[in-house]
Scaffold this motif. Structure first.
Motif, PDB file in Angstrom:
ATOM      1  N   GLY A   1       0.334  -0.914  -0.121  1.00 16.06           N
ATOM      2  CA  GLY A   1      -0.265   0.018  -0.114  1.00 16.06           C
ATOM      3  C   GLY A   1       0.343   0.779  -0.136  1.00 16.06           C
ATOM      4  O   GLY A   1       0.421   1.817  -0.180  1.00 16.06           O
ATOM      5  N   LYS A   2       1.481   1.032   0.035  1.00 17.73           N
ATOM      6  CA  LYS A   2       3.073   2.347  -0.092  1.00 17.73           C
ATOM      7  C   LYS A   2       2.885   3.700  -0.985  1.00 17.73           C
ATOM      8  O   LYS A   2       2.400   4.607  -0.557  1.00 17.73           O
ATOM      9  CB  LYS A   2       4.066   2.039  -0.869  1.00 17.73           C
ATOM     10  N   SER A   3       2.258   3.400  -2.145  1.00 15.46           N
ATOM     11  CA  SER A   3       2.408   3.891  -3.005  1.00 15.46           C
ATOM     12  C   SER A   3       1.010   4.705  -2.582  1.00 15.46           C
ATOM     13  O   SER A   3       1.096   6.028  -3.235  1.00 15.46           O
ATOM     14  CB  SER A   3       2.222   3.694  -4.811  1.00 15.46           C
ATOM     15  N   THR A   4      -0.076   4.098  -2.599  1.00 19.61           N
ATOM     16  CA  THR A   4      -1.221   5.246  -2.345  1.00 19.61           C
ATOM     17  C   THR A   4      -1.252   6.116  -0.504  1.00 19.61           C
ATOM     18  O   THR A   4      -2.041   6.259  -0.971  1.00 19.61           O
ATOM     19  CB  THR A   4      -2.446   3.872  -2.388  1.00 19.61           C
ATOM     20  N   ILE A   5      -0.808   5.356   0.139  1.00 18.76           N
ATOM     21  CA  ILE A   5      -0.713   6.060   1.128  1.00 18.76           C
ATOM     22  C   ILE A   5       0.468   7.196   1.220  1.00 18.76           C
ATOM     23  O   ILE A   5       0.602   8.033   1.081  1.00 18.76           O
ATOM     24  CB  ILE A   5      -0.221   5.351   2.389  1.00 18.76           C
ATOM     25  N   ALA A   6       1.477   6.845   0.520  1.00 21.45           N
ATOM     26  CA  ALA A   6       2.635   7.918  -0.453  1.00 21.45           C
ATOM     27  C   ALA A   6       1.971   9.371  -0.649  1.00 21.45           C
ATOM     28  O   ALA A   6       2.150  10.751  -0.638  1.00 21.45           O
ATOM     29  CB  ALA A   6       4.044   7.745  -0.765  1.00 21.45           C
TER      30      ALA A   6
ATOM     31  N   LYS B   1      -5.711  -2.278   8.229  1.00 23.46           N
ATOM     32  CA  LYS B   1      -6.621  -1.548   8.243  1.00 23.46           C
ATOM     33  C   LYS B   1      -6.824  -0.950   6.443  1.00 23.46           C
ATOM     34  O   LYS B   1      -6.886  -1.279   6.169  1.00 23.46           O
ATOM     35  CB  LYS B   1      -5.229  -0.199   8.963  1.00 23.46           C
ATOM     36  N   THR B   2      -7.478   0.318   6.831  1.00 21.63           N
ATOM     37  CA  THR B   2      -7.841   1.180   5.684  1.00 21.63           C
ATOM     38  C   THR B   2      -6.470   1.573   5.136  1.00 21.63           C
ATOM     39  O   THR B   2      -5.780   2.094   5.777  1.00 21.63           O
ATOM     40  CB  THR B   2      -9.001   2.049   5.476  1.00 21.63           C
ATOM     41  N   ILE B   3      -6.408   2.465   3.633  1.00 19.61           N
ATOM     42  CA  ILE B   3      -5.697   3.072   3.295  1.00 19.61           C
ATOM     43  C   ILE B   3      -5.733   4.746   4.107  1.00 19.61           C
ATOM     44  O   ILE B   3      -5.108   4.973   4.743  1.00 19.61           O
ATOM     45  CB  ILE B   3      -5.899   3.490   2.045  1.00 19.61           C
ATOM     46  N   GLU B   4      -7.324   5.236   5.439  1.00 14.05           N
ATOM     47  CA  GLU B   4      -7.309   6.703   5.955  1.00 14.05           C
ATOM     48  C   GLU B   4      -6.858   5.577   7.075  1.00 14.05           C
ATOM     49  O   GLU B   4      -6.687   6.327   7.988  1.00 14.05           O
ATOM     50  CB  GLU B   4      -8.353   6.400   5.822  1.00 14.05           C
ATOM     51  N   GLU B   5      -6.724   5.076   7.242  1.00 14.89           N
ATOM     52  CA  GLU B   5      -6.444   4.905   9.290  1.00 14.89           C
ATOM     53  C   GLU B   5      -4.358   4.416   8.393  1.00 14.89           C
ATOM     54  O   GLU B   5      -4.269   5.629   9.716  1.00 14.89           O
ATOM     55  CB  GLU B   5      -6.344   3.439   9.196  1.00 14.89           C
ATOM     56  N   SER B   6      -4.627   4.625   7.638  1.00 16.76           N
ATOM     57  CA  SER B   6      -2.826   4.165   8.299  1.00 16.76           C
ATOM     58  C   SER B   6      -1.876   5.032   7.431  1.00 16.76           C
ATOM     59  O   SER B   6      -0.924   5.726   8.149  1.00 16.76           O
ATOM     60  CB  SER B   6      -1.699   2.959   6.270  1.00 16.76           C
TER      61      SER B   6
END
Ligand code: CDP
Length: 220
Positions: A17-22, A204-209
């Motif tokens: 999920g790195k790219s989406t989170i970053a 976790k959801t993206i938002e939580e991370s």
């Protein structure tokens, strides 16, 4: 905002999920986002298009020397052409780790990545950002998830809209192979920097991370 630079390094294995989170963190903090995986993918695309064997290191290095890879407005350009879509195909994912373990390739990419980081506040994601490329980053994160969850996410991504004809088991196997090559290579292997915060995104959801990361940065 003070004039102090803000440099954030994000590392972790495929599909965590790195790219989406970053990307989200970059939007929230209004800083640049640099996806270093896209740079290795772009070179891999060129190698595949040139019909050079993936193990022909000498020819790959020659090819690299006459290649330009750049980001313009968050889009990746290979020799002046946008390749955002082409670099996401599974044939690239399957081959990229063989290209990324070549010493000369890494040295060139690291140089380019450091140049990019010289002039702007940014969040950069990859495998060796906190350890090798930007060891003095203000914040480092190691984003991870179980291999099954990472394969599940990648499988959904690849098969949505019938893009690729592949099974979950194949994706799982390919991710395991890529993890192994990335973490055991001699130069700049995937490894958590001792000073990196671990963000496990499995449940976790993206938002939580994203919120977890922003909270750490705001805490200072
Ligand atoms: O998006 P995904 O997690 O599948 O991978 P990526 O970030 O696009 O990276 C693709 C591949 O490039 C990785 O599996 C590594 O082999 C290589 N890579 C690397 O060696 N060093 C980096 N800083 C970034 C990517």
């Amino acid at each position: 905002m003070s004039s102090k630079r803000l440099i954030i390094a994000v590392d972790g294995p495929a599909g965590a999920g790195k790219s989406t989170i970053a990307k989200r963190v970059a939007q929230i903090l209004n800083i640049e986002y640099i996806d270093t995986g896209a740079m290795y993918r772009a070179l891999t695309l060129k190698v595949i298009r040139s019909n050079i064997g993936i193990d022909n290191i000498e020819e790959i290095i020659k090819l690299m020397e006459s290649t330009t890879i750049e980001f313009i407005n968050n889009h990746i350009y290979l020799d002046g052409k946008n390749v955002d879509k082409e670099i996401r195909e599974n044939i690239i994912s399957k081959n990229v780790s063989y290209i990324a373990k070549i010493k000369e390739v890494r040295l060139m990419m690291i140089k380019l990545q450091r140049q990019i980081a010289e002039s702007t506040n940014l969040i950069m994601d990859g495998r060796d950002i906190g350890t090798i490329v930007l060891p003095h980053a203000n914040y480092k994160f190691f984003v991870t998830a179980s291999v099954e969850e990472r394969a599940r996410r990648r499988y959904i991504e690849l098969t949505e809209e019938g893009k690729e004809n592949i099974t979950y088991e194949q994706v799982l196997e390919e991710i395991k192979i890529r993890d192994k090559i990335d973490s055991t290579r001699e130069i700049a292997p995937l490894k958590k920097s001792p000073d990196a915060y671990v963000i496990d995104t499995t449940n976790k959801t993206i938002e939580e991370s994203v919120n977890e990361i922003i909270a750490i940065i705001e805490r200072g």
